[in-house]
Write a protein that holds these residues in place. Structure first.
Motif, PDB file in Angstrom:
ATOM      1  N   SER A 161     126.516  24.851  66.285  1.00 18.44           N
ATOM      2  CA  SER A 161     125.881  25.445  65.422  1.00 18.44           C
ATOM      3  C   SER A 161     124.501  25.425  65.678  1.00 18.44           C
ATOM      4  O   SER A 161     123.769  25.061  64.565  1.00 18.44           O
ATOM      5  CB  SER A 161     126.273  24.082  64.318  1.00 18.44           C
ATOM      6  N   ASN A 217     133.133  30.037  62.030  1.00 17.66           N
ATOM      7  CA  ASN A 217     133.157  29.377  60.971  1.00 17.66           C
ATOM      8  C   ASN A 217     134.136  28.296  61.093  1.00 17.66           C
ATOM      9  O   ASN A 217     135.258  28.269  61.485  1.00 17.66           O
ATOM     10  CB  ASN A 217     133.295  30.020  59.499  1.00 17.66           C
ATOM     11  N   ASP A 218     133.755  27.078  60.700  1.00 20.71           N
ATOM     12  CA  ASP A 218     134.514  25.665  60.902  1.00 20.71           C
ATOM     13  C   ASP A 218     134.561  25.040  59.734  1.00 20.71           C
ATOM     14  O   ASP A 218     133.876  24.165  59.222  1.00 20.71           O
ATOM     15  CB  ASP A 218     133.770  24.806  61.947  1.00 20.71           C
ATOM     16  N   LEU A 219     135.918  25.287  58.821  1.00 18.70           N
ATOM     17  CA  LEU A 219     135.974  24.977  57.640  1.00 18.70           C
ATOM     18  C   LEU A 219     136.958  23.844  57.422  1.00 18.70           C
ATOM     19  O   LEU A 219     137.958  23.723  58.242  1.00 18.70           O
ATOM     20  CB  LEU A 219     136.407  26.118  56.731  1.00 18.70           C
ATOM     21  N   GLU A 264     127.113  37.237  58.116  1.00 19.03           N
ATOM     22  CA  GLU A 264     126.390  36.323  57.226  1.00 19.03           C
ATOM     23  C   GLU A 264     126.800  37.184  55.814  1.00 19.03           C
ATOM     24  O   GLU A 264     126.578  36.118  54.877  1.00 19.03           O
ATOM     25  CB  GLU A 264     124.868  36.222  57.514  1.00 19.03           C
ATOM     26  N   ASN A 299     129.672  35.515  54.521  1.00 17.68           N
ATOM     27  CA  ASN A 299     129.599  34.077  54.396  1.00 17.68           C
ATOM     28  C   ASN A 299     129.724  33.582  53.082  1.00 17.68           C
ATOM     29  O   ASN A 299     130.281  32.756  52.451  1.00 17.68           O
ATOM     30  CB  ASN A 299     128.389  33.512  55.225  1.00 17.68           C
ATOM     31  N   PHE A 323     132.051  30.857  51.593  1.00 20.86           N
ATOM     32  CA  PHE A 323     131.768  29.571  51.312  1.00 20.86           C
ATOM     33  C   PHE A 323     131.834  29.379  49.835  1.00 20.86           C
ATOM     34  O   PHE A 323     131.913  28.335  49.236  1.00 20.86           O
ATOM     35  CB  PHE A 323     130.288  29.412  51.450  1.00 20.86           C
ATOM     36  N   VAL A 379     131.806  23.240  54.565  1.00 16.23           N
ATOM     37  CA  VAL A 379     131.370  24.354  55.329  1.00 16.23           C
ATOM     38  C   VAL A 379     131.180  24.070  56.837  1.00 16.23           C
ATOM     39  O   VAL A 379     130.869  24.763  57.646  1.00 16.23           O
ATOM     40  CB  VAL A 379     129.863  24.706  55.055  1.00 16.23           C
ATOM     41  N   SER A 380     131.073  22.887  57.206  1.00 17.09           N
ATOM     42  CA  SER A 380     131.383  22.375  58.465  1.00 17.09           C
ATOM     43  C   SER A 380     132.180  21.015  58.887  1.00 17.09           C
ATOM     44  O   SER A 380     131.658  20.052  58.206  1.00 17.09           O
ATOM     45  CB  SER A 380     129.928  22.037  59.312  1.00 17.09           C
ATOM     46  N   LYS A 423     124.347  26.661  59.840  1.00 13.19           N
ATOM     47  CA  LYS A 423     124.883  26.419  58.667  1.00 13.19           C
ATOM     48  C   LYS A 423     123.999  25.703  57.636  1.00 13.19           C
ATOM     49  O   LYS A 423     124.495  25.531  56.660  1.00 13.19           O
ATOM     50  CB  LYS A 423     126.177  25.273  58.827  1.00 13.19           C
ATOM     51  N   TYR A 479     123.919  27.041  54.113  1.00 10.46           N
ATOM     52  CA  TYR A 479     125.060  26.982  53.270  1.00 10.46           C
ATOM     53  C   TYR A 479     125.474  25.370  52.997  1.00 10.46           C
ATOM     54  O   TYR A 479     126.331  25.175  52.225  1.00 10.46           O
ATOM     55  CB  TYR A 479     126.130  27.648  54.180  1.00 10.46           C
TER      56      TYR A 479
END
Ligand code: MLT
Ligand code: ZN
Length: 469
Positions: free
Chosen positions: A81, A344-346, A404, A407, A411, A421-422, A431, A434
């Motif tokens: 990140s 992205n790490d959701l 982006e 995104n 999101f 969002v993380s 991030k 966001y």
């Protein structure tokens, strides 16, 4: 905040490093120490300093406050990140030379380490003591403990062992104001008000430096056994999880798509787990402590097949086979790296994972039908990694810009599902904008207030996690 090259004199700084620390200014060093694994930003640090002790870190922080110089704490630089990137003339403070294991107590099952100890070094040390450090991930060979703590790293065993936070029983830190604090002293129980240790865990180096940590160790797991299962329907991953979890204490429950396996096969020549090709795969791990456990696992597998949740499967018969099966999951990240993935790490509550993934997938694939989308993640923790791969003929900056754009749509879904969002990669620079999709404006304002207390001049990792007002 940053300083200018003319205001900085490496020799003055070196003169403050009385325990043998050093300052680097060669272009190659600046390039290597100024970035992490994100590769979105170009490294441009002013210099790199490698302290040897907490006292030297304190001297650096005091000097930086006097000089109005921005500092970037740096560990193994494996972050995703841009939390350790120095792209704006900051001073990188790398913990590489503070890499000693200082103390171990078998009765306490505690190990005291300097921040620059590499994760794998700690895992091996624990093993030599007949114990286990359970926080594990593919970058364990390079990532450093201080960075793991600053980002509260998760990984592949969270379902059983939790995140890094759960293993930190003590911290020594230098705040952005230059104070040395000893936090929690290795105590399991300590109800004396605010636990400042927890603010530094996951604080992404915005409050100060972690210089030492006292980590808890666990008993060694025995006969870890891995199953890889093929599934046709994503929602069945949850049925399978509930079935296995009702009878076995799982140490991992991971997920990857068929497209992810194809990349691992191409890059690392790891064979498919079985002939049948399925859109989704689940990898689960448990301790086969007795014949009874193994029989239970086989019965659960048969039940899942009868229910038509699982199409095919394989179970490891040895440690070597278990390791091979793990490669299918652990080598995904490196296999897609040459395609410059936008990551992205959701996370969402685990029961909502399938509908969440499907909704996001249809939004991204509708917006960008030509982009390859790779899904994998720690599905047993509700944590999904969404990777969009760069088309070979597209310029990097143009690709990131287009990702982006999508995104905001992604999101918005995360917010509607009350997700994050993380989940485990941290916020960093990538991030930061966001954060408001997961945290309220009031919560972010409190975070800014906390930063001011520890780092009144805003020298600690500026531009990461939150902006100073
Ligand atoms: C993983 O789970 O493999 C890591 O978080 C790295 C990645 O997401 O690429
Ligand atoms: Zn992960």
């Amino acid at each position: 905040m940053s300083t200018t090259a003319t205001a900085f004199d490496p020799q003055t700084l070196e003169g403050l490093l009385t325990d043998g620390g050093k300052v680097l200014t060669a272009p190659d060093d600046l390039a290597a120490y100024g970035c992490d694994w994100t590769r979105i930003y170009d490294p441009a640090p002013l210099a790199v300093v490698l302290p040897k002790s907490t006292e030297e870190v304190q001297a650096i922080v005091r000097y930086a406050n006097e000089q109005h110089m921005a500092l970037v704490p740096s560990g193994g630089r494996t972050g995703l990140s841009a939390g350790a990137v120095a792209a704006n003339g900051e001073m990188v403070v790398a913990m590489d030379r503070m890499n000693r294991i200082l103390d171990f107590n078998a009765n306490d099952r505690l190990v005291q380490c300097e921040a620059g100890v590499v994760t794998e070094q700690l895992q091996q040390y624990a093993d030599e003591q007949g114990l286990y450090y359970p926080v594990d991930f593919a970058s364990a060979g390079s990532s450093e403990l201080g960075g793991n703590i600053a980002t509260n790293a998760g990984g592949i065993k969270v379902i059983r062992y939790g995140m890094t936070r759960d293993w930190v029983l003590g911290l020594k830190v230098v705040t952005g104001a230059g104070e040395i604090l000893e936090l929690n002293n290795g105590l399991e129980k300590n109800n004396t008000g605010y636990d400042l240790r927890q603010l530094f865990i996951g604080g992404e180096g915005t409050l100060g430096f972690i210089t030492e940590a006292t980590m808890k160790l666990a008993r060694q797991p025995s006969n870890l056994t891995v199953m890889v299962l093929g599934l046709n329907d994503l929602s069945n991953t949850m049925d399978v999880l509930q079935s296995f979890r009702s009878k076995l204490d799982l140490t991992a429950y991971e997920f990857f798509s068929n497209e992810a396996i194809a990349h691992v096969q191409a890059h690392a020549e790891v064979p498919r787990p079985f002939e049948t090709e399925c859109p989704y795969y689940a990898l689960l791990e448990f301790e086969a402590t007795s014949e009874g456990v193994m029989e239970e696992a086989m019965a659960l597998f048969e039940h899942c097949v009868e229910q038509e949740w699982v199409v095919d499967g394989v179970i490891s018969q040895s440690e070597g086979q278990a390791e091979k099966l793990w490669q299918l999951r652990e080598r995904i990240s490196e296999s897609i790296a040459p395609h410059t993935p936008y990551k992205n790490d959701l996370s969402v509550r685990i029961s909502r994972v399938p509908e969440f993934l499907n909704e996001i997938h249809s939004v991204v694939s509708k917006e960008y039908p030509d982009f390859e989308i790779i899904w994998y993640g720690h599905i047993g923790d509700g944590n999904l990694h969404l990777n969009i791969l760069k088309p070979a003929d597209m310029e990097k900056q143009e690709f990131f810009k287009r990702c982006e754009t999508v995104n905001d749509l992604v999101f918005e879904i995360v917010q509607r599902y009350e997700g994050s969002v993380s989940a485990e990669h941290g916020v960093g620079m990538v991030k930061k904008k966001y954060l408001g999709f997961t945290k309220s404006a009031e919560e972010i304002a409190v975070m800014k207030g906390i930063k001011k207390v520890f780092d009144p001049n805003g020298i600690m990792n500026p531009g990461k996690l939150i902006d100073s007002d």
